[in-house]
Design a protein around this motif. Structure first.
Motif, PDB file in Angstrom:
ATOM      1  N   LYS A 125       0.681  -1.337  -0.210  1.00  0.00           N
ATOM      2  CA  LYS A 125      -0.150  -0.038  -0.059  1.00  0.00           C
ATOM      3  C   LYS A 125       0.861   1.314   0.017  1.00  0.00           C
ATOM      4  O   LYS A 125       0.865   2.150  -0.888  1.00  0.00           O
ATOM      5  CB  LYS A 125      -0.809  -0.042   1.315  1.00  0.00           C
ATOM      6  N   ASN A 126       1.858   1.543   0.923  1.00  0.00           N
ATOM      7  CA  ASN A 126       2.815   2.375   1.178  1.00  0.00           C
ATOM      8  C   ASN A 126       3.898   2.605  -0.081  1.00  0.00           C
ATOM      9  O   ASN A 126       3.863   3.646  -0.687  1.00  0.00           O
ATOM     10  CB  ASN A 126       3.452   2.348   2.267  1.00  0.00           C
ATOM     11  N   LYS A 127       3.890   1.630  -0.697  1.00  0.00           N
ATOM     12  CA  LYS A 127       5.033   1.569  -1.800  1.00  0.00           C
ATOM     13  C   LYS A 127       4.067   2.164  -3.163  1.00  0.00           C
ATOM     14  O   LYS A 127       4.755   2.986  -3.901  1.00  0.00           O
ATOM     15  CB  LYS A 127       5.375   0.090  -2.188  1.00  0.00           C
ATOM     16  N   LYS A 128       2.862   1.924  -3.196  1.00  0.00           N
ATOM     17  CA  LYS A 128       1.889   2.305  -4.109  1.00  0.00           C
ATOM     18  C   LYS A 128       1.710   3.773  -4.019  1.00  0.00           C
ATOM     19  O   LYS A 128       1.766   4.444  -5.075  1.00  0.00           O
ATOM     20  CB  LYS A 128       0.443   1.582  -4.062  1.00  0.00           C
ATOM     21  N   GLU A 129       1.894   4.225  -2.872  1.00  0.00           N
ATOM     22  CA  GLU A 129       1.663   5.651  -2.638  1.00  0.00           C
ATOM     23  C   GLU A 129       2.999   6.424  -2.758  1.00  0.00           C
ATOM     24  O   GLU A 129       2.969   7.512  -2.506  1.00  0.00           O
ATOM     25  CB  GLU A 129       1.249   6.034  -1.064  1.00  0.00           C
ATOM     26  N   GLY A 130       3.801   5.655  -3.356  1.00  0.00           N
ATOM     27  CA  GLY A 130       5.151   6.369  -3.540  1.00  0.00           C
ATOM     28  C   GLY A 130       6.197   6.336  -2.514  1.00  0.00           C
ATOM     29  O   GLY A 130       7.350   7.347  -2.692  1.00  0.00           O
ATOM     30  N   LYS A 131       6.021   5.767  -1.597  1.00  0.00           N
ATOM     31  CA  LYS A 131       7.014   5.825  -0.615  1.00  0.00           C
ATOM     32  C   LYS A 131       8.085   4.665  -0.494  1.00  0.00           C
ATOM     33  O   LYS A 131       7.850   3.634  -1.001  1.00  0.00           O
ATOM     34  CB  LYS A 131       6.272   5.442   0.855  1.00  0.00           C
ATOM     35  N   LYS A 132       9.337   5.041  -0.062  1.00  0.00           N
ATOM     36  CA  LYS A 132      10.399   4.049   0.114  1.00  0.00           C
ATOM     37  C   LYS A 132      10.098   3.277   1.162  1.00  0.00           C
ATOM     38  O   LYS A 132      10.240   3.838   2.673  1.00  0.00           O
ATOM     39  CB  LYS A 132      11.784   4.531   0.069  1.00  0.00           C
ATOM     40  N   VAL A 133       9.928   1.891   1.353  1.00  0.00           N
ATOM     41  CA  VAL A 133       9.548   1.157   2.459  1.00  0.00           C
ATOM     42  C   VAL A 133      10.694  -0.042   2.484  1.00  0.00           C
ATOM     43  O   VAL A 133      11.148  -0.491   1.706  1.00  0.00           O
ATOM     44  CB  VAL A 133       8.175   0.302   2.000  1.00  0.00           C
ATOM     45  N   LEU A 134      11.091  -0.320   3.735  1.00  0.00           N
ATOM     46  CA  LEU A 134      11.869  -1.299   4.169  1.00  0.00           C
ATOM     47  C   LEU A 134      11.360  -2.220   5.095  1.00  0.00           C
ATOM     48  O   LEU A 134      10.613  -1.819   6.008  1.00  0.00           O
ATOM     49  CB  LEU A 134      13.282  -0.607   4.592  1.00  0.00           C
ATOM     50  N   LEU A 135      11.448  -3.530   5.061  1.00  0.00           N
ATOM     51  CA  LEU A 135      10.824  -4.612   6.081  1.00  0.00           C
ATOM     52  C   LEU A 135      12.079  -5.038   7.025  1.00  0.00           C
ATOM     53  O   LEU A 135      13.106  -5.213   6.383  1.00  0.00           O
ATOM     54  CB  LEU A 135      10.219  -5.714   5.456  1.00  0.00           C
ATOM     55  N   ALA A 136      11.622  -5.206   8.240  1.00  0.00           N
ATOM     56  CA  ALA A 136      12.723  -5.761   9.154  1.00  0.00           C
ATOM     57  C   ALA A 136      12.069  -7.092   9.535  1.00  0.00           C
ATOM     58  O   ALA A 136      11.142  -6.818  10.284  1.00  0.00           O
ATOM     59  CB  ALA A 136      13.205  -4.879  10.394  1.00  0.00           C
ATOM     60  N   ALA A 137      13.035  -8.151   9.474  1.00  0.00           N
ATOM     61  CA  ALA A 137      12.558  -9.484   9.729  1.00  0.00           C
ATOM     62  C   ALA A 137      12.825  -9.802  11.306  1.00  0.00           C
ATOM     63  O   ALA A 137      13.955 -10.769  11.557  1.00  0.00           O
ATOM     64  CB  ALA A 137      12.812 -10.756   8.771  1.00  0.00           C
ATOM     65  N   ALA A 138      12.230  -9.267  12.174  1.00  0.00           N
ATOM     66  CA  ALA A 138      12.670  -9.446  13.569  1.00  0.00           C
ATOM     67  C   ALA A 138      11.814 -10.431  14.352  1.00  0.00           C
ATOM     68  O   ALA A 138      12.065 -10.552  15.618  1.00  0.00           O
ATOM     69  CB  ALA A 138      12.612  -7.879  14.437  1.00  0.00           C
ATOM     70  N   ASP A 139      11.000 -10.957  13.819  1.00  0.00           N
ATOM     71  CA  ASP A 139      10.329 -12.267  14.536  1.00  0.00           C
ATOM     72  C   ASP A 139      11.083 -13.616  14.101  1.00  0.00           C
ATOM     73  O   ASP A 139      10.925 -14.216  13.460  1.00  0.00           O
ATOM     74  CB  ASP A 139       8.753 -12.509  13.795  1.00  0.00           C
ATOM     75  N   THR A 140      12.498 -13.610  14.752  1.00  0.00           N
ATOM     76  CA  THR A 140      13.456 -14.622  14.457  1.00  0.00           C
ATOM     77  C   THR A 140      13.063 -15.948  15.043  1.00  0.00           C
ATOM     78  O   THR A 140      13.991 -16.834  14.508  1.00  0.00           O
ATOM     79  CB  THR A 140      14.809 -14.062  14.682  1.00  0.00           C
ATOM     80  N   PHE A 141      12.349 -16.153  15.733  1.00  0.00           N
ATOM     81  CA  PHE A 141      12.092 -17.462  16.694  1.00  0.00           C
ATOM     82  C   PHE A 141      10.867 -18.461  16.025  1.00  0.00           C
ATOM     83  O   PHE A 141      10.893 -19.475  16.015  1.00  0.00           O
ATOM     84  CB  PHE A 141      11.690 -17.433  18.135  1.00  0.00           C
ATOM     85  N   ARG A 142      10.277 -17.751  15.159  1.00  0.00           N
ATOM     86  CA  ARG A 142       9.206 -18.502  14.723  1.00  0.00           C
ATOM     87  C   ARG A 142       9.597 -19.177  13.109  1.00  0.00           C
ATOM     88  O   ARG A 142      10.040 -18.583  12.369  1.00  0.00           O
ATOM     89  CB  ARG A 142       7.917 -17.828  14.457  1.00  0.00           C
TER      90      ARG A 142
END
Length: 302
Positions: A125-142
């Motif tokens: 959604k935010n990428k579509k709105e023209g934003k630069k988005v970054l994800l952090a995979a910090a749920d490292t135990f599942r």
């Protein structure tokens, strides 16, 4: 008056609406006057729609007050008054977010509520709105949480920072914070642990993550959003209370509202916990997670 999303919302909330509106219409059709019998009938209907006892009592009290103040004596005017009361309750104390400012989102929630999917949809959604988005995979135990998020990052066309399974979540967030500064990211979304069985560990982990964000990205707005499954009804309220004991929550993402007749829980969450519902999910599609609009919601369920 309402946009394209309202039609989708109306369709998505059809189970809730059928459960609620049909019964309310029936009660209003039978009613001869606006009296205690009608209020009791409405109270029962609202409780059965997973709005919860405490919230229902408040809705009825406010409805009575509105009817008295506005000198409403036609039964046909009760439903519009009820809609207005619900919309008002859902917006109280809310403030409008600025979409222009840089932001860090910490997403929390137990496994199975749609946490990773919600993050993917938020990213898209935010990428579509023209934003630069970054994800952090910090749920490292599942197991598979990192892989799932990786798939969503590719689907949404955004970057991801990830480590090995079982690594320190705070280290992932530190690297993501560094990348946010280096790459001039507009929105950093952190997938964090969804464990509730050990509140102490969860609290410590989230506190550590928060400290890193404050230290590395102190000038950027930060919000913690809790993902809840709409199909669980009042259990979602209980779950939110448990998470609130571990960390402050700024808003709720409520998923799977299209599969339930328990959409009334939205009102209960806002009223009981005084936490705004920020986003709602009403379908499987990438565009089916949208910003919550109280007026549209009240219109769609009634």
């Amino acid at each position: 008056m309402f946009g394209k999303f309202f039609d989708k919302l109306k369709t998505g909330l059809s189970k809730t609406r059928d459960n609620l509106t049909d019964k309310i219409n029936e009660a209003l059709n039978i009613a001869i006057a606006i009296d205690d019998d009608l209020y009791e009938e409405l109270e029962e209907i609202l409780i059965m729609s997973d709005i919860g006892m405490e919230t229902t009592i408040e809705i009825i009290d406010r409805l009575k007050e509105k009817i008295r103040k506005e000198k409403i004596n036609d039964v046909a005017e009760v439903k519009p008054a009820l809609k207005a009361v619900i919309a008002e309750m859902l917006t109280e104390g809310d403030y409008e977010d600025s979409d222009d400012e840089k932001k860090v989102m910490l997403i929390i929630g137990v496994n199975g509520v749609g946490k990773t999917t919600s993050i993917g949809k938020l990213a898209a959604k935010n990428k579509k709105e023209g934003k630069k988005v970054l994800l952090a995979a910090a749920d490292t135990f599942r197991a598979a949480a990192i892989d799932q998020l990786d798939i969503w990052s590719k689907r949404a066309g955004v970057d991801i920072v990830k480590h090995q399974e079982g690594s320190d979540p705070a280290a992932v967030v530190f690297d993501a914070a560094s990348a946010t500064k280096a790459r001039n990211v507009d929105l950093l979304i952190c997938d964090t642990a969804g464990r509730l069985h050990n509140k102490k560990n969860l609290m410590d982990e989230l506190a550590k993550i928060n400290r890193i964000i404050d230290r590395e990205l102190g000038d950027i707005k930060k919000e913690t959003l809790l993902v809840l499954d709409g199909t669980t009804g009042q259990n979602a309220v209980i779950q939110a209370k448990q998470f609130m004991e571990s960390c402050p929550i700024d808003g709720i993402i409520l998923t799977k509202l299209d599969g339930t007749a328990k959409g009334g829980v939205v009102i209960s969450i806002k009223n009981t916990l005084n936490i705004p519902v920020k986003y709602i999910g009403i379908g499987e599609g990438v565009d089916d997670l949208q910003k919550f609009n109280a007026e549209e919601f009240a219109q769609a369920i009634l």
